[in-house]
Write an enzyme that holds these catalytic residues in place. Structure first.
Site, PDB file in Angstrom:
ATOM      1  N   LYS A  25     -19.122  64.642  22.357  1.00 42.66           N
ATOM      2  CA  LYS A  25     -19.254  63.315  21.756  1.00 42.66           C
ATOM      3  C   LYS A  25     -18.027  62.963  20.918  1.00 42.66           C
ATOM      4  CE  LYS A  25     -22.912  62.580  19.015  1.00 42.66           C
ATOM      5  NZ  LYS A  25     -22.536  62.087  17.668  1.00 42.66           N
ATOM      6  N   SER A  26     -17.574  63.900  20.099  1.00 40.60           N
ATOM      7  CA  SER A  26     -16.420  63.617  19.236  1.00 40.60           C
ATOM      8  C   SER A  26     -15.190  63.277  20.074  1.00 40.60           C
ATOM      9  CB  SER A  26     -16.102  64.841  18.377  1.00 40.60           C
ATOM     10  OG  SER A  26     -17.135  65.083  17.463  1.00 40.60           O
ATOM     11  N   SER A 175     -15.232  66.196   5.612  1.00 43.02           N
ATOM     12  CA  SER A 175     -15.670  65.264   6.658  1.00 43.02           C
ATOM     13  C   SER A 175     -14.531  64.920   7.602  1.00 43.02           C
ATOM     14  CB  SER A 175     -16.216  63.975   6.024  1.00 43.02           C
ATOM     15  OG  SER A 175     -16.330  62.971   7.022  1.00 43.02           O
ATOM     16  N   GLN A 177     -14.840  62.777   9.887  1.00 35.42           N
ATOM     17  CA  GLN A 177     -14.865  61.326  10.083  1.00 35.42           C
ATOM     18  C   GLN A 177     -13.974  60.634   9.066  1.00 35.42           C
ATOM     19  OE1 GLN A 177     -18.969  60.080  10.106  1.00 35.42           O
ATOM     20  NE2 GLN A 177     -19.409  61.145  12.025  1.00 35.42           N
ATOM     21  N   ASP A 328     -23.615  69.957  12.667  1.00 34.63           N
ATOM     22  CA  ASP A 328     -24.671  69.275  13.425  1.00 34.63           C
ATOM     23  C   ASP A 328     -25.701  70.246  13.994  1.00 34.63           C
ATOM     24  OD1 ASP A 328     -23.520  66.819  12.936  1.00 34.63           O
ATOM     25  OD2 ASP A 328     -22.355  66.822  14.798  1.00 34.63           O
ATOM     26  N   LYS A 355     -26.759  62.461   7.231  1.00 34.11           N
ATOM     27  CA  LYS A 355     -26.559  62.365   8.684  1.00 34.11           C
ATOM     28  C   LYS A 355     -27.471  61.248   9.235  1.00 34.11           C
ATOM     29  CE  LYS A 355     -23.388  65.434   8.978  1.00 34.11           C
ATOM     30  NZ  LYS A 355     -22.023  64.979   9.250  1.00 34.11           N
TER      31      LYS A 355
HETATM   32  C1  S3P Z   1     -17.953  64.079  13.648  1.00 29.92           C
HETATM   33  C2  S3P Z   1     -17.906  64.634  12.395  1.00 29.92           C
HETATM   34  C3  S3P Z   1     -19.092  65.120  11.679  1.00 29.92           C
HETATM   35  C4  S3P Z   1     -20.293  65.294  12.610  1.00 29.92           C
HETATM   36  C5  S3P Z   1     -20.450  64.130  13.545  1.00 29.92           C
HETATM   37  C6  S3P Z   1     -19.203  63.959  14.406  1.00 29.92           C
HETATM   38  C7  S3P Z   1     -16.688  63.611  14.257  1.00 29.92           C
HETATM   39  O1  S3P Z   1     -19.431  64.178  10.673  1.00 29.92           O
HETATM   40  O2  S3P Z   1     -21.473  65.450  11.871  1.00 29.92           O
HETATM   41  O3  S3P Z   1     -21.566  64.294  14.394  1.00 29.92           O
HETATM   42  O4  S3P Z   1     -16.677  63.343  15.485  1.00 29.92           O
HETATM   43  O5  S3P Z   1     -15.682  63.499  13.538  1.00 29.92           O
HETATM   44  P1  S3P Z   1     -18.773  64.215   9.195  1.00 29.92           P
HETATM   45  O6  S3P Z   1     -17.328  64.030   9.342  1.00 29.92           O
HETATM   46  O7  S3P Z   1     -19.413  63.079   8.463  1.00 29.92           O
HETATM   47  O8  S3P Z   1     -19.159  65.549   8.629  1.00 29.92           O
END
Ligand code: S3P
Length: 449
Positions: A25-26, A175, A177, A328, A355
């Site tokens: 997914k990422s 994070s 993200q 996750d 989350k």
């Molecule tokens: C992700 C980062 C994680 C993860 C999310 C996907 C990403 O979140 O929980 O499912 O693709 O960068 P956080 O950065 O908020 O920890």
């Protein structure tokens, strides 16, 4: 949104077979976003076609890129993205609806912040509860403006700028993200934008930026933190991308196979980026038989085939510093811990509270309903007391619009005395389309409740 889809999972025999779970997914989100700002065509094999990623594809189209799917002739798909070039995203004529996806919302907010356009972001009831100030604060420092609902929540409007100033920003939370949003904003910013992370979070953005032609450097600081720097205004060129199978999705059939006697399961092509594999380290420490076969590199990301066999698991302490690499996976680890012999303590779970749901609360509540003894610590730890015997089950678990809570409890139901139901499995489609069909094909018994 779709209607609720209650599901029930009944104790099963062995889990056997050889499968490839859907794409990461990422990496899928990032492929579409970077393809949209590169010059030329990006060809993506194995993109995750879950709802979260389809929301990103729709948003990139509204921002001016082309993104088309075709069949690859072997039962899979190929996505072709024709990018507009860095700095050339167009102002969308409509609201950008990111559905259930925090990754889509936060990364895109960073990307559009560096463009002289205004965009309105919204999401579903789960996403619209989640904190966005962690992203808007640093982006404001760079010169973007935001008007959000109270508490920094969606819906919000981004007023971007083609003249952001580069910053050096130390992440207050571990994070990927937030790190990615800042690096993506730094792309169309003159000069060097640096994010400092005390704990290593997933680095797919950095790896993929390099793959597209950007310069991203890292430097270890005296205090052990890592400074990640992107040089602004690179030439990004369309690329070919092969998305590995998602280790976060593979976690569900992997745990199912560990729990069910007689199981032997081969999970092919699973992404093995070391910043993602904390769950597998933990399961091996618990006594899980997982062999990492055929380790190789696939377009800049390590992958392996995982052979998983039924194992008697024992409780362990999972240290807090492992959290970013398995953030996750705690819900499904908790399901495994409930079936293990002895106590498992998971430390440092504060981020689970923000989350898709408050996962700490939802896991504790669901396990309690299934007859498992658990404690949530004031330090945001989770303690699960396993007896080595099947938990009772026989309950309906609430999922709060959270795909991973739903899948984790359906896996637990494969090993409990009585079936486990979840109130809504519809959100599983955000990350793992056809989860039920794939699991049932391996020997699970998951049905509409
Ligand atoms: C992700 C980062 C994680 C993860 C999310 C996907 C990403 O979140 O929980 O499912 O693709 O960068 P956080 O950065 O908020 O920890």
């Amino acid at each position: 949104m779709t209607h609720a889809r209650p599901l029930r999972s009944t104790t099963t025999g062995a889990i056997r077979g050889s499968i490839r779970v859907p794409g990461d997914k990422s990496i899928s989100h990032r492929s579409l976003m970077l393809g949209a700002i590169a010059v030329g065509e990006t060809v993506i094999h194995g993109l995750l076609e879950g709802e979260d990623v389809l929301h990103t594809a729709a948003a990139m189209r509204l921002l001016g890129a082309e993104a088309e799917r075709s069949d690859d002739g072997q039962g899979g798909s190929v996505w072709r993205v024709r990018g507009v070039g860095l700095g050339a995203l167009q102002e969308p004529a409509q609201v950008l609806d990111m559905g259930n996806s925090g990754t889509a919302a936060r990364l895109l907010m960073g990307l559009v912040a560096g463009h002289p356009i205004s965009c309105v972001f919204t999401g579903d009831a789960s996403l619209n509860k989640r904190p966005m100030a962690r992203v808007t604060n640093p982006l404001e420092e760079m010169g973007a403006r935001f008007v959000s609902r109270s508490g920094g929540r969606l819906p919000l409007t981004v007023v971007g700028s083609g003249e952001l100033v580069p910053i050096t920003y130390r992440l207050p939370v571990a994070s990927a993200q937030v790190k990615s949003a800042i690096l993506l904003a730094g792309l169309n910013t003159a000069g060097a934008t640096t994010v400092i992370e005390a704990e290593p979070t997933r680095d797919h953005t950095e790896l993929m930026l390099r793959h597209f032609g950007a310069t991203v450097t890292t430097e270890r600081l005296e205090d052990g933190a890592l400074a990640v720097t992107v040089t602004g205004q690179p030439e990004l060129t369309g690329r070919s991308i092969h998305v590995p199978a998602d280790p976060s999705s593979a976690a569900f059939p992997a745990v199912a196979a560990l729990l069910r006697p007689g199981s032997e399961l081969l999970l092919n092509d699973v992404g093995m980026n070391p910043r993602r594999t904390g769950l597998y380290d933990t399961l091996v420490e618990m006594g899980g038989s997982i062999a990492f076969e055929n380790r190789r590199d696939q377009a800049g990301e390590p992958v392996a085939d995982l052979r998983v066999r039924h194992s008697a698991l024992k409780g362990i302490v999972v240290p807090a510093d492992r959290a970013p690499s398995m953030i996750d996976e705690y819900p499904v680890l908790a399901a495994a811990a409930a079936c293990a012999e002895g106590t498992t303590v998971m430390l440092g779970l504060k981020e689970l509270r923000v989350k898709e749901s408050d996962r700490l609360a939802m896991v504790a509540e669901g396990l309690t309903r299934c007859g498992v003894s658990v404690e949530v610590g004031a330090d945001d730890s989770l303690t699960v007391h396993g007896t080595g015997k099947p938990p009772k089950g026989g309950a309906t678990v609430l999922t709060a619009m959270d795909h991973r809570i739903a899948m984790s409890f359906l896996v637990l139901g494969m090993a409990t005395e009585q079936p486990v139901s979840v109130d809504d499995g519809a959100f599983i489609d955000t990350s793992f389309p056809d989860f039920v069909g794939l699991m049932n094909g391996l020997g699970a018994a998951i049905v509409e409740a």
